[in-house]
Design a protein around this motif. Structure first.
Motif, PDB file in Angstrom:
ATOM      1  N   HIS A 154      -5.404  11.055   1.923  1.00 13.21           N
ATOM      2  CA  HIS A 154      -4.202  11.807   1.593  1.00 13.21           C
ATOM      3  C   HIS A 154      -4.448  12.899   0.558  1.00 13.21           C
ATOM      4  O   HIS A 154      -3.916  14.007   0.693  1.00 13.21           O
ATOM      5  CB  HIS A 154      -3.097  10.867   1.091  1.00 13.21           C
ATOM      6  CG  HIS A 154      -1.797  11.575   0.874  1.00 13.21           C
ATOM      7  ND1 HIS A 154      -0.964  11.919   1.906  1.00 13.21           N
ATOM      8  CD2 HIS A 154      -1.232  12.088  -0.247  1.00 13.21           C
ATOM      9  CE1 HIS A 154       0.080  12.574   1.438  1.00 13.21           C
ATOM     10  NE2 HIS A 154      -0.068  12.691   0.129  1.00 13.21           N
TER      11      HIS A 154
ATOM     12  N   ASP B 102       0.812  -1.228   0.000  1.00 13.07           N
ATOM     13  CA  ASP B 102       0.000   0.000   0.000  1.00 13.07           C
ATOM     14  C   ASP B 102       0.838   1.268   0.000  1.00 13.07           C
ATOM     15  O   ASP B 102       0.537   2.219   0.696  1.00 13.07           O
ATOM     16  CB  ASP B 102      -0.937  -0.009   1.204  1.00 13.07           C
ATOM     17  CG  ASP B 102      -0.187   0.048   2.524  1.00 13.07           C
ATOM     18  OD1 ASP B 102       1.041  -0.184   2.519  1.00 13.07           O
ATOM     19  OD2 ASP B 102      -0.815   0.335   3.554  1.00 13.07           O
ATOM     20  N   ARG B 103       1.911   1.249  -0.795  1.00 11.00           N
ATOM     21  CA  ARG B 103       2.767   2.442  -0.794  1.00 11.00           C
ATOM     22  C   ARG B 103       2.479   3.346  -1.980  1.00 11.00           C
ATOM     23  O   ARG B 103       2.221   2.867  -3.080  1.00 11.00           O
ATOM     24  CB  ARG B 103       4.237   2.013  -0.786  1.00 11.00           C
ATOM     25  CG  ARG B 103       4.589   1.374   0.551  1.00 11.00           C
ATOM     26  CD  ARG B 103       5.974   0.800   0.573  1.00 11.00           C
ATOM     27  NE  ARG B 103       6.035  -0.424  -0.172  1.00 11.00           N
ATOM     28  CZ  ARG B 103       7.002  -1.326  -0.025  1.00 11.00           C
ATOM     29  NH1 ARG B 103       7.983  -1.121   0.818  1.00 11.00           N
ATOM     30  NH2 ARG B 103       6.998  -2.423  -0.752  1.00 11.00           N
ATOM     31  N   PHE B 104       2.545   4.642  -1.734  1.00 13.04           N
ATOM     32  CA  PHE B 104       2.466   5.627  -2.808  1.00 13.04           C
ATOM     33  C   PHE B 104       3.858   5.719  -3.428  1.00 13.04           C
ATOM     34  O   PHE B 104       4.854   5.788  -2.704  1.00 13.04           O
ATOM     35  CB  PHE B 104       2.097   7.005  -2.269  1.00 13.04           C
ATOM     36  CG  PHE B 104       0.715   7.077  -1.659  1.00 13.04           C
ATOM     37  CD1 PHE B 104      -0.319   6.299  -2.145  1.00 13.04           C
ATOM     38  CD2 PHE B 104       0.455   7.938  -0.609  1.00 13.04           C
ATOM     39  CE1 PHE B 104      -1.602   6.377  -1.601  1.00 13.04           C
ATOM     40  CE2 PHE B 104      -0.821   8.033  -0.054  1.00 13.04           C
ATOM     41  CZ  PHE B 104      -1.844   7.254  -0.551  1.00 13.04           C
TER      42      PHE B 104
ATOM     43  N   GLN C 208       4.566   7.762  -6.604  1.00 13.09           N
ATOM     44  CA  GLN C 208       4.832   9.043  -7.247  1.00 13.09           C
ATOM     45  C   GLN C 208       3.513   9.762  -7.500  1.00 13.09           C
ATOM     46  O   GLN C 208       2.526   9.124  -7.849  1.00 13.09           O
ATOM     47  CB  GLN C 208       5.521   8.795  -8.597  1.00 13.09           C
ATOM     48  CG  GLN C 208       6.296   9.984  -9.077  1.00 13.09           C
ATOM     49  CD  GLN C 208       7.356   9.570 -10.085  1.00 13.09           C
ATOM     50  OE1 GLN C 208       7.212   8.567 -10.770  1.00 13.09           O
ATOM     51  NE2 GLN C 208       8.411  10.343 -10.171  1.00 13.09           N
ATOM     52  N   PHE C 209       3.528  11.072  -7.311  1.00  6.52           N
ATOM     53  CA  PHE C 209       2.323  11.834  -7.623  1.00  6.52           C
ATOM     54  C   PHE C 209       2.701  13.118  -8.330  1.00  6.52           C
ATOM     55  O   PHE C 209       3.616  13.815  -7.911  1.00  6.52           O
ATOM     56  CB  PHE C 209       1.538  12.160  -6.345  1.00  6.52           C
ATOM     57  CG  PHE C 209       0.294  12.947  -6.624  1.00  6.52           C
ATOM     58  CD1 PHE C 209      -0.742  12.380  -7.368  1.00  6.52           C
ATOM     59  CD2 PHE C 209       0.144  14.246  -6.172  1.00  6.52           C
ATOM     60  CE1 PHE C 209      -1.900  13.096  -7.650  1.00  6.52           C
ATOM     61  CE2 PHE C 209      -1.011  14.981  -6.451  1.00  6.52           C
ATOM     62  CZ  PHE C 209      -2.030  14.401  -7.191  1.00  6.52           C
TER      63      PHE C 209
END
Lengths: 420, 270
Positions: free
Chosen positions: A60, A34-36, A38-39
């Motif tokens: 988030h 469950d890691r982000f 890049q945004f």
């Protein structure tokens, strides 16, 4: 891939049926993936792992002014699950299904290879995985587009429709003017009131529409649910006369003239998330969920026949939803949504007669060229599935190529005899 | 295996910023573990940059991305193998460099460890020694380097994840438990030595936490989510605590287990 056991990925387990379990095999839990990663705030494109939940996305990104482009009726689903079931939301008529906002994903396949799938790369596998109920492999990473929103509030117009024709007319007249559109429908009303409904349509609210208090509260994170159903409800709560009276009461609680309200996104999109263990309201025997879609052509007649059948059986509960679907994408295979009308309802499990009713409903849906949503199904017969999903042959060819030994399987796949 | 530094774009911020408040980093050793991962988030939420050290470079890179996206804080990765003598010797110095100098490395969290199979370790001297090497010897070597850093820096914190298993030797986990007991005593001494400088030396003693280490084990009860444990570790550092049981009721559970007379204790299967 090590070993030879059957595998199926499981997100938060919100499918109503047997999609994310496998007897004599291993269920692969994905919620810790469950890691982000890049945004990009200019484009709204997020790259993250597939166990990220809609809830986590909202927590988030809503404070940053972004919202998932499509959300189902609960925020407690993972992105991998959302792709596997190709979930839809109240904005399908304009925004399409969840998959429309998915740029690409990585798929761990039976050979052990991790493949980048998109509309351009491994397109066959991309489309077979969308709505493929986890049977093509395990989705590990996802790239999707989030949508900018002006506030965490939704401006909703409530409008009563005195019967099904009235409701469909309203949908057709100006559905395109609203980003979100859905109707609560009374599946127990009869005669001239058959299919009476309350339409709820709206858009994210611009700041000008908010009260000072809403502007202040909007920056807070979503609270954990305070209400919880402590135990199973007694059976009498589900008695048909009581349900009928309850539905009539709800219908008449809305004034005859349309009105508009500004409310937080949570009660609008996720009304049931407010109550933990809401399913217990259906008592110890639980309930079945039934959702079908009928194509626009002949859909009105089909809906009337279905509503008549449900209403006269007295089996439905309070929770029933009618919505108009927009166009899908040309590549879709097992993805559920298609242009037309979709009806979703809960049926308390009163024993064999519910299952008999659902068989008769299936036959009607097939006759009108519709289909039943696999993510909500627990009892459909293999022949029915094949009649509803003509693209199954194409899907099967892709499945057999990427996973000839059927390492990825589920109780749903076995029940529908997909490998035969 | 030695130590390799992986730089990330985020490190450019540190030198480019003018008039920015001095940024401080926390080094996490064994950063892929569930407890470490959530401890990293808890420190990032409090405004620390992170240096994530471990063996699985790909996993560390993902964790670093997650920290950057979620908290908008800097995150670096450092290849670190607890059993490699060169890693043990150089990891801390590398972390100081990644932090941008000794001033900027505010704390270390030692989170690597291995439970192992006690039934095998009871008869297999090779495995028993290996478990002590990972859980005790490696920790002592790294913390010895760290202790001098903090002593000369004059402030900061040292956290080591021990275990309730170290509180009393039990047939079910005494090899692992012995190593963790040794670690606790080492930390106790370090605390004594560094107390005059006001340096926090915290021993964390987790009970059952929902991690890879405990997954699927029978007999678990009241299992804590690792996110809560990470948050409590960061809070305990803020509060300058010495020993943290997580969940807190394990302090009572272990007190009772320690006080059990041997006659009764020997009749249990604990």
């Amino acid at each position: 891939m090590i070993g030879s056991e059957k595998l199926v990925a499981r997100g938060l387990g919100r499918s109503y049926g047997d999609a994310a379990v496998v007897r004599h095999g291993r269920t692969v839990l994905t919620e810790r993936l469950d890691r982000f990663l890049q945004f990009d705030a200019r484009t709204g494109v997020l790259e993250c792992e597939a166990g990220v939940t809609i809830n986590a996305l909202i927590d988030h990104f809503l404070p940053l002014g972004f919202f998932p482009s499509v959300v189902p009726g609960t925020k407690h689903v993972t992105l991998g699950g959302a792709i596997a079931a190709d979930v839809h939301g109240k904005n399908h008529h304009v925004a399409g299904a969840f998959s429309r906002h998915v740029r690409s994903f990585r798929l761990l396949t039976a050979s052990g290879a991790e493949l980048e799938c998109s509309r351009a790369n491994n397109a066959d596998l991309f489309w077979a995985t969308i709505g493929g109920m986890g049977l093509t492999g395990i989705i590990t990473d996802v790239r999707l587009t989030l949508s900018p929103v002006p506030s965490p509030y939704v401006s909703v117009r409530y409008e009563r429709a005195s019967n099904i024709d009235d409701a469909l007319e309203l949908f057709h007249a100006d559905d395109h003017r609203y980003a979100f559109s859905v109707a609560w429908i009374d599946c127990l009303s009869r005669g001239g009131s058959l299919g009476r409904a309350v339409l709820m349509r709206g858009d994210f609210a611009p700041n000008e529409l908010l009260t000072a208090r809403q502007r202040h509260d909007g920056s807070r994170r979503s609270p954990t649910p305070r209400l919880s159903v402590p135990g199973s409800a007694p059976q009498f709560v589900l008695a048909t006369p009581l349900m009928r009276a309850f539905n009539a009461g709800y219908y008449h609680s809305h004034p005859g003239a349309p009105r508009t309200k500004v409310l937080s996104y949570e009660p609008f999109f996720f009304p049931l998330d407010k109550i933990r263990n809401w399913n217990r309201l259906y008592g110890r025997r639980g309930f079945l969920q039934y959702q079908c879609v009928l194509p626009s052509v002949g859909g009105r007649e089909g809906l009337i026949r279905i509503l008549e059948m449900i209403s006269s059986s007295g089996s439905a509960s309070f929770l029933a939803v009618l919505k108009r679907f927009g166009e899908g994408e040309p590549g879709q295979l097992l993805s559920f949504p298609r242009v037309g009308y979709t009806l979703a309802l809960d049926l308390p499990n009163r024993g064999p007669e519910v299952f008999e009713l659902l068989e008769r409903l299936d036959a009607l849906v097939v006759r009108f060229g519709g289909r039943v949503y696999l993510a909500k199904d627990a009892r459909m017969r293999p022949e029915t599935f094949r009649a509803m999903y003509p693209e199954f042959r194409t899907w099967l060819a892709i499945k057999n190529e990427v996973d000839p030994d059927w390492r990825f399987s589920s109780d749903l796949a076995v029940r529908l005899r997909l490998m035969d | 295996m030695g130590t390799t530094i992986h730089s990330s774009p985020a490190s450019a911020d540190r030198t480019g910023a003018v008039n920015a408040p001095a940024r401080e980093s926390v080094l996490i050793l064994g950063a892929s573990s569930s407890i470490a991962r959530w401890t990293a988030h808890a420190f990032a939420r409090r405004g620390y940059d992170l240096i994530l050290a471990g063996r699985d470079d790909d996993d560390l890179a993902r964790l670093a991305s997650d920290v950057r996206v979620r908290h908008n804080m800097g995150a670096e990765t450092l290849h670190f193998d607890a059993l490699s003598v060169s890693s043990q010797a150089t990891a801390f110095g590398d972390a100081v460099r990644l932090a941008g100098g000794a001033e900027h490395l505010a704390g270390v969290v030692l989170a690597f460890g291995l439970l192992g199979d006690q039934r095998r370790a009871a008869h297999d001297s090779e495995l028993a020694g290996y478990l002590v090497d990972v859980n005790f010897t490696a920790a002592v070597r790294v913390l010895t380097v760290a202790s001098d850093h903090f002593e000369s820096r004059g402030r900061g914190f040292i956290v080591a994840v021990g275990s309730v298993a170290g509180d009393r030797g039990r047939q079910s986990n005494y090899v692992y438990g012995a190593a963790k007991a040794g670690l606790a005593v080492f930390m106790q001494g370090l605390r004594h030595r560094l107390a005059p400088m006001g340096i926090t030396v915290l021993t964390v003693k987790p009970g059952f936490v929902d991690t890879q280490m405990t997954f699927g084990h029978p007999g678990l009860f009241l299992v804590a989510p690792p996110s809560a444990v990470g948050e409590q570790i960061a809070r305990a550092v803020e509060e300058q605590r010495s020993v943290l049981y997580v969940p807190a009721f394990w302090r009572i559970v272990m007190l009772i287990i320690r006080l059990l007379p041997q006659r009764i204790f020997h009749r249990t299967r604990l």
